[in-house]
Design an enzyme around this catalytic site. Structure first.
Site, PDB file in Angstrom:
ATOM      1  N   ASN A 191      -3.404  -6.680  -1.431  1.00  0.00           N
ATOM      2  CA  ASN A 191      -2.976  -5.744  -0.385  1.00  0.00           C
ATOM      3  C   ASN A 191      -4.064  -4.697  -0.156  1.00  0.00           C
ATOM      4  OD1 ASN A 191      -1.178  -3.085   0.461  1.00  0.00           O
ATOM      5  ND2 ASN A 191      -0.313  -5.004   1.207  1.00  0.00           N
ATOM      6  N   GLY A 228       0.657  -1.630  -1.872  1.00  0.00           N
ATOM      7  CA  GLY A 228      -0.730  -1.219  -2.014  1.00  0.00           C
ATOM      8  C   GLY A 228      -1.217  -0.378  -0.855  1.00  0.00           C
ATOM      9  N   ARG A 243      -2.623  -1.058   2.012  1.00  0.00           N
ATOM     10  CA  ARG A 243      -2.181  -1.441   3.356  1.00  0.00           C
ATOM     11  C   ARG A 243      -0.737  -1.043   3.583  1.00  0.00           C
ATOM     12  NH1 ARG A 243       0.097  -5.209   6.895  1.00  0.00           N
ATOM     13  NH2 ARG A 243      -1.213  -5.631   8.721  1.00  0.00           N
ATOM     14  N   CYS A 244       0.114  -1.248   2.579  1.00  0.00           N
ATOM     15  CA  CYS A 244       1.524  -0.882   2.706  1.00  0.00           C
ATOM     16  C   CYS A 244       1.692   0.611   2.981  1.00  0.00           C
ATOM     17  CB  CYS A 244       2.286  -1.229   1.428  1.00  0.00           C
ATOM     18  SG  CYS A 244       2.416  -2.991   1.071  1.00  0.00           S
ATOM     19  N   MET A 245       0.810   1.425   2.410  1.00  0.00           N
ATOM     20  CA  MET A 245       0.962   2.883   2.491  1.00  0.00           C
ATOM     21  C   MET A 245       0.348   3.481   3.754  1.00  0.00           C
ATOM     22  SD  MET A 245       0.426   4.240  -1.405  1.00  0.00           S
ATOM     23  CE  MET A 245      -1.293   3.733  -1.471  1.00  0.00           C
TER      24      MET A 245
END
Length: 411
Positions: free
Chosen positions: A352, A395, A397-399
């Protein structure tokens, strides 16, 4: 232009984050499974790690904006909108008792500072804060002051999921879990009312639609190709509806949507937990999906609202190379060929990555095996601390929610 995201790798110019706050401190062991957490992060360290994350991006010339600031700006200038937002938030917070709704509204409406109000809504409201009795004798005796009338929303720092930028438009998502559905209210009010976005942003999906879809499953491969994961949290029905709406928009450049069917398990959760783009011709990949992956190509049909769908027998490498108009692509395996390292680092979001510009990514420092493999493949790796943020199972990208990326110029 309010939103411009036509790739995963174009130089990042503006990104939206949410700095984790007291909603993490309102996690307790009994509620972890319901609130989609495996552990309780230590807030102070999580905030320090998140500040480092924002600092890395600012150091690369990225403008960082915060969800809590955007929604506060919307509510600050419009009292009627503030009242409407509070009432809708309470209604969707599963507060059944009508008198309790009124008590909550009065309590929240007394908070004059818009930012303070937003943070309180995010962190949750306990019964003892209201200092009222329901006048229901059994309820008053049973309910403790520490019980939450409005649950905290601890997943908010994963800003990627509630809505997804697609070209110049957005998918305002229906979250898979009821626990996360209120998150999309913040995006709705910002996109519909903030002067930076209102009236400038086509909606390709709306939170009221019946099928689950989340932003972690949506990858912009190019201005003409979108990839969407069929996953634990995104359904095939939602992808069909998203495709119909995108193809109906004459301003959209997207011609093909790739639906990637990945195992519907928590370890894989979203497409971006097993596959992200890190350069023009390079992707991180969790090898565990390669033996089970099915790929479908979706195009506009001959009639209005009709779709043409075909399963491809080509490999993931061949499909990606073909649609990106490249001779070949490199799939960089999370953890390399070591199965233990691969599974460990994928659990900690080694696949990620957040691409800042072609060949330059932000990653968690804990995934040292994958990070070295990325370097060996010519990728510039910007590492961030991750002892606490990673406990939420997401990770870099998720945040992050990229709002503006530069257009790609093919090398």
């Amino acid at each position: 232009m309010a939103i411009q995201v036509k790739s995963e790798i174009g130089k990042l110019r503006q990104v939206m984050l949410h700095r984790p706050d007291k909603e993490l401190e309102h996690l307790v062991p009994d509620d972890l499974e319901r609130l989609l957490f495996d552990d309780i992060p230590y807030l102070k360290t999580a905030q320090n790690e998140h500040d480092l994350f924002a600092g890395i991006m600012r150091g690369q010339g990225v403008e960082v904006v915060y969800l809590e600031d955007l929604i506060a700006e919307v509510l600050k200038e419009n009292r009627e909108l503030k009242d409407q937002f509070i009432r809708q938030f309470i209604e969707e917070g599963n507060v059944v008792d009508e008198r309790m709704r009124d008590y909550l509204f009065a309590y929240l409406n007394e908070i004059q500072d818009a930012k303070e109000l937003v943070l309180k809504l995010m962190s949750g409201v306990r019964a003892g804060e209201l200092k009222v009795r329901t006048k229901r004798p059994l309820v008053d005796l049973i309910k403790t002051d520490n019980q939450f009338i409005l649950d905290p929303i601890p997943n908010l720092y994963f800003t990627r999921d509630p809505f997804a930028c697609i070209g110049n438009g957005v998918s305002l998502n229906r979250m898979y879990s009821r626990t996360r559905r209120r998150e999309t209210l913040f995006g709705k009010y910002v996109l519909e009312n903030h002067p930076n976005f209102a009236g400038q942003t086509p909606f390709y999906y709306k939170r009221e639609f019946p099928y689950a879809i989340e932003g972690g499953d949506i990858l912009n491969l190019s201005n003409q190709v979108l990839a969407v994961g069929i996953s634990q949290r995104t359904t095939a029905e939602a992808i069909e509806l998203l495709a119909q709406n995108i193809f109906a928009d004459e301003t959209s450049e997207i011609e093909t949507i790739l639906a990637l069917d990945i195992p519907a398990i928590r370890a894989f959760m979203h497409l971006d937990t097993v596959c992200t783009q890190v350069d023009y011709d390079k992707f991180t990949i969790h090898p565990g999906i390669l033996g089970t992956l099915r790929i479908f190509e979706i195009r506009k049909g001959d009639k209005k609202g009709e779709l043409k769908v075909a399963e491809t027998n080509s490999s993931l490498e061949e499909v990606l190379a073909s649609h990106l108009k490249l001779d070949s692509v490199t799939l960089i395996q999370c953890g390399g060929k070591d199965r233990i390292a691969s599974e460990r680092e994928q659990w900690n979001d080694g696949s990620n990555t957040l691409c800042i510009e072609p060949g330059k990514v932000v990653v968690y420092d804990r995934n040292y095996v994958t990070n070295q493999i990325l370097r060996d493949n010519g990728v510039i790796v910007l590492e961030m601390a991750s002892s606490e943020l990673s406990r939420g199972r997401g990770g870099p990208r998720c945040m992050s929610m990229p709002l503006v990326r530069e257009l790609i110029i093919t090398p």
